[in-house]
Write a protein that holds these residues in place. Structure first.
Motif, short mmCIF file in Angstrom:
data_model
loop_
_atom_site.label_atom_id
_atom_site.label_comp_id
_atom_site.label_asym_id
_atom_site.label_seq_id
_atom_site.Cartn_x
_atom_site.Cartn_y
_atom_site.Cartn_z
N ILE A 70 0.83 -1.20 0.00
CA ILE A 70 0.00 0.00 0.00
C ILE A 70 0.87 1.25 0.00
N GLU A 71 1.91 1.26 0.81
CA GLU A 71 2.79 2.43 0.87
C GLU A 71 3.52 2.65 -0.46
N ASN A 72 3.89 1.57 -1.14
CA ASN A 72 4.47 1.72 -2.48
C ASN A 72 3.45 2.30 -3.45
N ALA A 73 2.22 1.80 -3.35
CA ALA A 73 1.17 2.23 -4.28
C ALA A 73 0.80 3.69 -4.10
N ASP A 74 1.03 4.24 -2.90
CA ASP A 74 0.60 5.62 -2.68
C ASP A 74 1.66 6.65 -3.07
N ASN A 75 2.84 6.19 -3.48
CA ASN A 75 3.90 7.14 -3.82
C ASN A 75 3.45 8.15 -4.88
N ALA A 76 2.84 7.65 -5.95
CA ALA A 76 2.43 8.54 -7.03
C ALA A 76 1.24 9.41 -6.62
N PHE A 77 0.35 8.86 -5.77
CA PHE A 77 -0.78 9.65 -5.30
C PHE A 77 -0.30 10.83 -4.46
N ILE A 78 0.73 10.62 -3.64
CA ILE A 78 1.31 11.72 -2.86
C ILE A 78 2.00 12.70 -3.79
N ARG A 79 2.81 12.18 -4.65
CA ARG A 79 3.63 13.03 -5.53
C ARG A 79 2.78 13.92 -6.43
N ASP A 80 1.74 13.36 -7.03
CA ASP A 80 0.98 14.08 -8.04
C ASP A 80 -0.32 14.70 -7.53
N HIS A 81 -0.84 14.18 -6.39
CA HIS A 81 -2.16 14.64 -5.94
C HIS A 81 -2.24 14.94 -4.44
N GLY A 82 -1.14 14.78 -3.72
CA GLY A 82 -1.13 15.09 -2.30
C GLY A 82 -1.99 14.16 -1.47
N ILE A 83 -2.22 12.93 -1.94
CA ILE A 83 -3.07 11.97 -1.24
C ILE A 83 -2.19 10.91 -0.57
N ASP A 84 -2.25 10.84 0.74
CA ASP A 84 -1.46 9.88 1.51
C ASP A 84 -2.38 8.74 1.96
N PHE A 85 -2.09 7.53 1.52
CA PHE A 85 -2.82 6.35 1.95
C PHE A 85 -2.19 5.83 3.25
N GLN A 86 -2.97 5.76 4.32
CA GLN A 86 -2.48 5.26 5.60
C GLN A 86 -3.19 3.96 5.96
N VAL A 87 -2.40 2.90 6.17
CA VAL A 87 -2.98 1.63 6.60
C VAL A 87 -3.26 1.73 8.08
N LYS A 88 -4.54 1.76 8.43
CA LYS A 88 -4.96 1.87 9.82
C LYS A 88 -5.25 0.50 10.44
N ALA A 89 -5.50 -0.50 9.59
CA ALA A 89 -5.80 -1.83 10.10
C ALA A 89 -5.48 -2.88 9.04
N VAL A 90 -5.10 -4.06 9.52
CA VAL A 90 -4.94 -5.24 8.66
C VAL A 90 -5.90 -6.30 9.19
N GLY A 91 -6.40 -7.13 8.30
CA GLY A 91 -7.42 -8.07 8.72
C GLY A 91 -7.24 -9.47 8.17
N ASN A 92 -7.74 -10.44 8.92
CA ASN A 92 -7.78 -11.84 8.51
C ASN A 92 -9.07 -12.06 7.73
N TRP A 93 -8.95 -12.55 6.52
CA TRP A 93 -10.09 -12.69 5.63
C TRP A 93 -10.14 -14.12 5.09
N SER A 94 -11.33 -14.65 4.95
CA SER A 94 -11.54 -15.95 4.32
C SER A 94 -12.26 -15.71 3.00
N SER A 95 -11.51 -15.67 1.90
CA SER A 95 -12.10 -15.33 0.60
C SER A 95 -12.99 -16.46 0.10
N GLN A 96 -14.12 -16.08 -0.46
CA GLN A 96 -15.08 -17.02 -1.01
C GLN A 96 -15.49 -16.56 -2.40
N GLY A 97 -15.71 -17.52 -3.30
CA GLY A 97 -16.19 -17.19 -4.63
C GLY A 97 -15.56 -18.07 -5.68
#
Length: 277
Positions: A135-162
């Motif tokens: 996520i922090e890698n993905a937000d580099n361009a958003f910060i650089r070009d648009h001033g948007i900082d993505f902050q990971v506030k939580a991580v979760g255990n998920w059981s994917s279905q489908g």
């Protein structure tokens, strides 16, 4: 949980197929596909996975220290940790683009809940820090070009279905609907997930969390896919293959550039009010 009602959305999909010439045509490879059109109906766009593995680079740049919760599959807090800031104040993150050498100040913060399914967690004992790095890698361009900082506030255990990629995205939005995060992003190694990434493309403010899922392709390639999918959450569509438009939303460049063309930059600027503060 009750399925989140999403008005006027478009599904965007990164699929494991060979690149096509021109705009993607209808395909029958697990999920239902349609050529990309700008309508309010729900469609699925296909995009090839990265053609080759990209080596993982050093630690991600983290702009602010953050307390991160770890949630179980029911959303209960299992533990907390602190992700420490490692970027000096005022440091510019330079673009590879010749016309984008200056970084924007991070003027907007958006919150992220990053969840990993059982297959992903089984593969990586450090999955908590791994998804944060992506996520922090993905937000580099958003910060650089648009001033948007993505902050990971939580991580979760998920059981994917489908049974396919779009169903797994639907499962994510059903399981994690109603949590107070701007973005909910899933990470998966589910064999039924045949995409590189998939996200809802909103034509207006979703009025809640934006959802996307990314396949494990290594940290570097998954970071590019995550940036692509976050862009869909801001309403961006794809650029046609073969057009020569160098943009992360063009299938031909999705894993090789980290910037957007002028029209997409303008769209993000208009729609950034949808999320964060």
């Amino acid at each position: 949980m009750k399925m989140k009602k999403i008005a006027s959305v478009t599904l965007a999909l990164t699929m494991c197929v060979a690149p096509a010439i021109g705009i993607a045509k209808d395909k029958s490879i697990g999920d239902k596909h349609h050529a990309h059109v700008h309508t309010t109906s729900t469609t699925i766009d296909s995009l090839p996975k990265a053609k080759k593995f990209a080596p993982n680079k050093g630690p991600a740049a983290i702009e602010k220290s953050t307390i991160v919760k770890e949630l179980d599959e029911k959303g209960n807090v299992k533990a907390t940790s602190v992700t420490e800031k490692n970027v000096k104040a005022g440091k510019l993150q330079k673009s590879k683009a010749k016309d984008q050498s200056q970084a924007a100040a991070a003027s907007k913060t958006v919150t992220v809940l990053a969840v990993a399914d059982e297959e992903y967690r089984a593969a990586y004992s450090d999955w908590q820090s791994r998804v944060q790095q992506i996520i922090e890698n993905a937000d580099n361009a958003f910060i650089r070009d648009h001033g948007i900082d993505f902050q990971v506030k939580a991580v979760g255990n998920w059981s994917s279905q489908g049974g396919n990629s779009s169903q797994i995205l639907s499962d994510l939005s059903r399981d994690w609907n109603g949590y107070d995060y701007d973005f909910v992003v899933g990470f998966t190694r589910d064999t039924n997930f045949t995409a590189g990434g998939i996200a809802y493309v909103y034509s207006s403010n979703p009025g809640g969390s934006a959802f996307s899922v990314n396949l494990d392709q290594g940290v570097t390639n998954t970071s590019k896919a995550a940036q692509h999918e976050f862009s869909h959450n801001f309403g961006l569509g794809h650029d046609p293959q073969g057009s020569g438009i160098r943009c992360i939303m063009n299938y031909d460049y999705s894993y090789s550039v980290d910037y957007w063309h002028a029209d997409h930059n303008a769209q993000i600027q208009r729609n950034k009010v949808w999320y964060g503060n």
